[in-house]
Design a protein around this motif. Structure first.
Motif, PDB file in Angstrom:
ATOM      1  N   VAL A 189       0.842  -1.203   0.000  1.00  0.00           N
ATOM      2  CA  VAL A 189       0.000   0.000   0.000  1.00  0.00           C
ATOM      3  C   VAL A 189       0.875   1.251   0.000  1.00  0.00           C
ATOM      4  CG1 VAL A 189      -1.678   1.341   1.333  1.00  0.00           C
ATOM      5  CG2 VAL A 189      -1.980  -1.131   1.061  1.00  0.00           C
ATOM      6  N   VAL A 190       1.954   1.228   0.779  1.00  0.00           N
ATOM      7  CA  VAL A 190       2.858   2.387   0.821  1.00  0.00           C
ATOM      8  C   VAL A 190       3.470   2.638  -0.548  1.00  0.00           C
ATOM      9  CG1 VAL A 190       4.999   3.299   1.791  1.00  0.00           C
ATOM     10  CG2 VAL A 190       3.343   2.152   3.285  1.00  0.00           C
ATOM     11  N   ARG A 191       3.898   1.568  -1.233  1.00  0.00           N
ATOM     12  CA  ARG A 191       4.458   1.729  -2.587  1.00  0.00           C
ATOM     13  C   ARG A 191       3.416   2.289  -3.541  1.00  0.00           C
ATOM     14  NH1 ARG A 191       6.866  -3.315  -1.427  1.00  0.00           N
ATOM     15  NH2 ARG A 191       5.318  -4.390  -2.723  1.00  0.00           N
ATOM     16  N   CYS A 192       2.189   1.790  -3.435  1.00  0.00           N
ATOM     17  CA  CYS A 192       1.113   2.276  -4.307  1.00  0.00           C
ATOM     18  C   CYS A 192       0.826   3.761  -4.084  1.00  0.00           C
ATOM     19  CB  CYS A 192      -0.164   1.476  -4.066  1.00  0.00           C
ATOM     20  SG  CYS A 192      -0.130  -0.199  -4.736  1.00  0.00           S
ATOM     21  N   SER A 193       1.075   4.235  -2.862  1.00  0.00           N
ATOM     22  CA  SER A 193       0.763   5.632  -2.545  1.00  0.00           C
ATOM     23  C   SER A 193       1.603   6.622  -3.350  1.00  0.00           C
ATOM     24  CB  SER A 193       0.958   5.891  -1.049  1.00  0.00           C
ATOM     25  OG  SER A 193       2.336   5.950  -0.710  1.00  0.00           O
ATOM     26  N   TYR A 194       2.684   6.146  -3.963  1.00  0.00           N
ATOM     27  CA  TYR A 194       3.532   7.020  -4.785  1.00  0.00           C
ATOM     28  C   TYR A 194       3.042   7.090  -6.239  1.00  0.00           C
ATOM     29  CZ  TYR A 194       6.917   7.225  -0.980  1.00  0.00           C
ATOM     30  OH  TYR A 194       7.543   7.448   0.230  1.00  0.00           O
ATOM     31  N   LEU A 195       2.071   6.268  -6.605  1.00  0.00           N
ATOM     32  CA  LEU A 195       1.566   6.288  -7.973  1.00  0.00           C
ATOM     33  C   LEU A 195       0.690   7.516  -8.187  1.00  0.00           C
ATOM     34  CD1 LEU A 195       0.625   2.503  -8.254  1.00  0.00           C
ATOM     35  CD2 LEU A 195       2.619   3.642  -9.265  1.00  0.00           C
ATOM     36  N   PRO A 196       0.762   8.145  -9.385  1.00  0.00           N
ATOM     37  CA  PRO A 196       0.030   9.400  -9.626  1.00  0.00           C
ATOM     38  C   PRO A 196      -1.480   9.282  -9.442  1.00  0.00           C
ATOM     39  CG  PRO A 196       1.650   9.000 -11.358  1.00  0.00           C
ATOM     40  CD  PRO A 196       1.605   7.763 -10.523  1.00  0.00           C
ATOM     41  N   PHE A 197      -2.050   8.109  -9.742  1.00  0.00           N
ATOM     42  CA  PHE A 197      -3.506   7.972  -9.675  1.00  0.00           C
ATOM     43  C   PHE A 197      -4.002   7.673  -8.265  1.00  0.00           C
ATOM     44  CE2 PHE A 197      -1.974   3.646 -10.625  1.00  0.00           C
ATOM     45  CZ  PHE A 197      -2.579   2.939  -9.595  1.00  0.00           C
ATOM     46  N   THR A 211      -6.461  18.269   0.801  1.00  0.00           N
ATOM     47  CA  THR A 211      -6.728  17.332   1.890  1.00  0.00           C
ATOM     48  C   THR A 211      -6.407  15.908   1.473  1.00  0.00           C
ATOM     49  OG1 THR A 211      -8.447  18.723   2.877  1.00  0.00           O
ATOM     50  CG2 THR A 211      -8.552  16.373   3.376  1.00  0.00           C
ATOM     51  N   PHE A 212      -6.756  15.549   0.245  1.00  0.00           N
ATOM     52  CA  PHE A 212      -6.561  14.166  -0.212  1.00  0.00           C
ATOM     53  C   PHE A 212      -5.076  13.857  -0.398  1.00  0.00           C
ATOM     54  CE2 PHE A 212     -10.797  15.515  -1.522  1.00  0.00           C
ATOM     55  CZ  PHE A 212     -11.560  14.519  -0.939  1.00  0.00           C
ATOM     56  N   HIS A 213      -4.302  14.836  -0.845  1.00  0.00           N
ATOM     57  CA  HIS A 213      -2.855  14.634  -0.963  1.00  0.00           C
ATOM     58  C   HIS A 213      -2.233  14.484   0.425  1.00  0.00           C
ATOM     59  CE1 HIS A 213      -2.531  15.301  -5.294  1.00  0.00           C
ATOM     60  NE2 HIS A 213      -3.455  16.248  -5.152  1.00  0.00           N
ATOM     61  N   ALA A 214      -2.758  15.223   1.410  1.00  0.00           N
ATOM     62  CA  ALA A 214      -2.261  15.093   2.778  1.00  0.00           C
ATOM     63  C   ALA A 214      -2.591  13.712   3.335  1.00  0.00           C
ATOM     64  CB  ALA A 214      -2.853  16.181   3.661  1.00  0.00           C
ATOM     65  N   VAL A 242      -0.360  10.909   5.241  1.00  0.00           N
ATOM     66  CA  VAL A 242      -0.710  10.313   6.536  1.00  0.00           C
ATOM     67  C   VAL A 242      -0.610   8.790   6.436  1.00  0.00           C
ATOM     68  CG1 VAL A 242      -2.567   9.966   8.206  1.00  0.00           C
ATOM     69  CG2 VAL A 242      -2.187  12.245   7.234  1.00  0.00           C
ATOM     70  N   LEU A 243      -1.148   8.230   5.368  1.00  0.00           N
ATOM     71  CA  LEU A 243      -1.085   6.786   5.144  1.00  0.00           C
ATOM     72  C   LEU A 243       0.365   6.319   4.984  1.00  0.00           C
ATOM     73  CD1 LEU A 243      -2.571   4.072   4.325  1.00  0.00           C
ATOM     74  CD2 LEU A 243      -2.393   4.891   1.975  1.00  0.00           C
ATOM     75  N   ARG A 244       1.136   7.068   4.242  1.00  0.00           N
ATOM     76  CA  ARG A 244       2.515   6.695   3.911  1.00  0.00           C
ATOM     77  C   ARG A 244       3.431   6.767   5.138  1.00  0.00           C
ATOM     78  NH1 ARG A 244       4.401  10.460  -0.629  1.00  0.00           N
ATOM     79  NH2 ARG A 244       2.829   9.285  -1.800  1.00  0.00           N
ATOM     80  N   HIS A 245       3.229   7.771   5.966  1.00  0.00           N
ATOM     81  CA  HIS A 245       4.139   8.028   7.080  1.00  0.00           C
ATOM     82  C   HIS A 245       3.720   7.350   8.377  1.00  0.00           C
ATOM     83  CE1 HIS A 245       5.173  12.104   4.942  1.00  0.00           C
ATOM     84  NE2 HIS A 245       5.687  11.062   4.323  1.00  0.00           N
TER      85      HIS A 245
END
Length: 283
Positions: free
Chosen positions: A146-154, A199-202, A206-209
């Motif tokens: 999930v953390v890796r996926c969080s870097y994808l543009p979509f 907010t959604f980018h934040a 939050v999920l990543r960190h």
């Protein structure tokens, strides 16, 4: 004719810069400058709005500071802030230092409870007691996938879908025991922050960190007295979490309410205010 003296309205909305991030908070001052201080920390997908019914009860005896954590409410949705629970805890300590608050009490709701405990581990000499309401506990960190996926543009669209798939009203139905409490004011208050696309980018950050919640070993390092408040019908963080926390924390007591779910400050503000004042020896 007797002249009427107008009492000036106090502007409770404040803002300051901490960790290079704009932090929004509300300050509800007590008329007695020597009155003790309470800091309030909201939960995930929330803001200091969630304390709107509890603040009027507690400000009768305390100075109140209610914080919007970075990424939530009216605080900055920074793309450089590190959104870990530990760093949120450090931010609270920075807040105490910046405003030179003397031995405040901290109320943390849900995820805010973990933040409060991190603050107390970082600076136990600066914090007197903790009140943790439906406190998050024993959650693991997101999976590496999930953390890796969080870097994808979509991925931002995934987050938007996850937040909006049920809608604010349906989400509120899961956090309160009595659905009659849900009205337009409540819905609008929780929906407002999501009008800001940042907010959604934040939330991605939050999920990543986000590290996992404190381990039993870490919980034993929380040395300040703790009051745990729980709704018996909490479907977000069920009561067994509180029953486990009260055993893992060195100095804690648990109070359970039969008429509430997860959002106790909204559901039973007067009842928990009385318990908080009793715990803080103000009754």
């Amino acid at each position: 004719m007797v002249a009427m003296t107008m009492v000036p309205e106090v502007n409770t909305s404040k803002e300051l810069l901490l960790q290079n991030t704009k932090l929004y908070y509300e300050h509800h001052p007590h008329s007695d400058t020597e009155a003790p201080t309470i800091i309030m920390i909201h939960g995930f997908l929330s803001s200091c709005f969630s304390f709107r019914k509890l603040i009027p009860e507690l400000k009768k005896q305390f100075h109140i500071y209610a914080i919007d954590l970075p990424g939530f409410g009216r605080s900055e949705k920074s793309r450089t802030f590190f959104y870990s629970l530990k760093n949120y805890g450090q931010l609270v300590v920075d807040f105490i230092d910046h405003l030179q608050l003397k031995n405040p009490y901290i109320i943390g709701h849900s995820m805010g409870g973990q933040v409060a405990m991190h603050a107390s581990r970082i600076a136990p000499e600066k914090i007197k007691k903790l009140i943790l309401i439906g406190c998050s506990g024993y959650l693991k960190r997101p999976s590496p996938f999930v953390v890796r996926c969080s870097y994808l543009p979509f991925f931002v669209y995934v987050i938007k879908h996850w937040v909006s798939r049920k809608g604010v009203k349906d989400n509120l139905m899961t956090v309160v025991h009595n659905p009659a409490l849900i009205n337009e004011e409540l819905i609008n208050g929780y929906a407002q922050p999501f009008s800001d696309a940042e907010t959604f980018h934040a939330l991605i950050r939050v999920l990543r960190h986000r590290e996992g919640d404190m381990s039993p070993e870490e919980l034993k390092e929380v040395k300040v007295p703790v009051l745990l408040l729980w709704g018996r019908y909490d479907r977000i963080i069920p009561l067994p979490v509180g029953q486990r926390l009260v055993n893992d924390l060195p100095d804690a007591k648990l109070k359970v309410y039969d008429n509430a779910g997860h959002l106790l400050p909204e559901e039973i503000p007067m009842e928990i205010s009385e318990e908080i004042c009793s715990f803080l020896n103000f009754i």
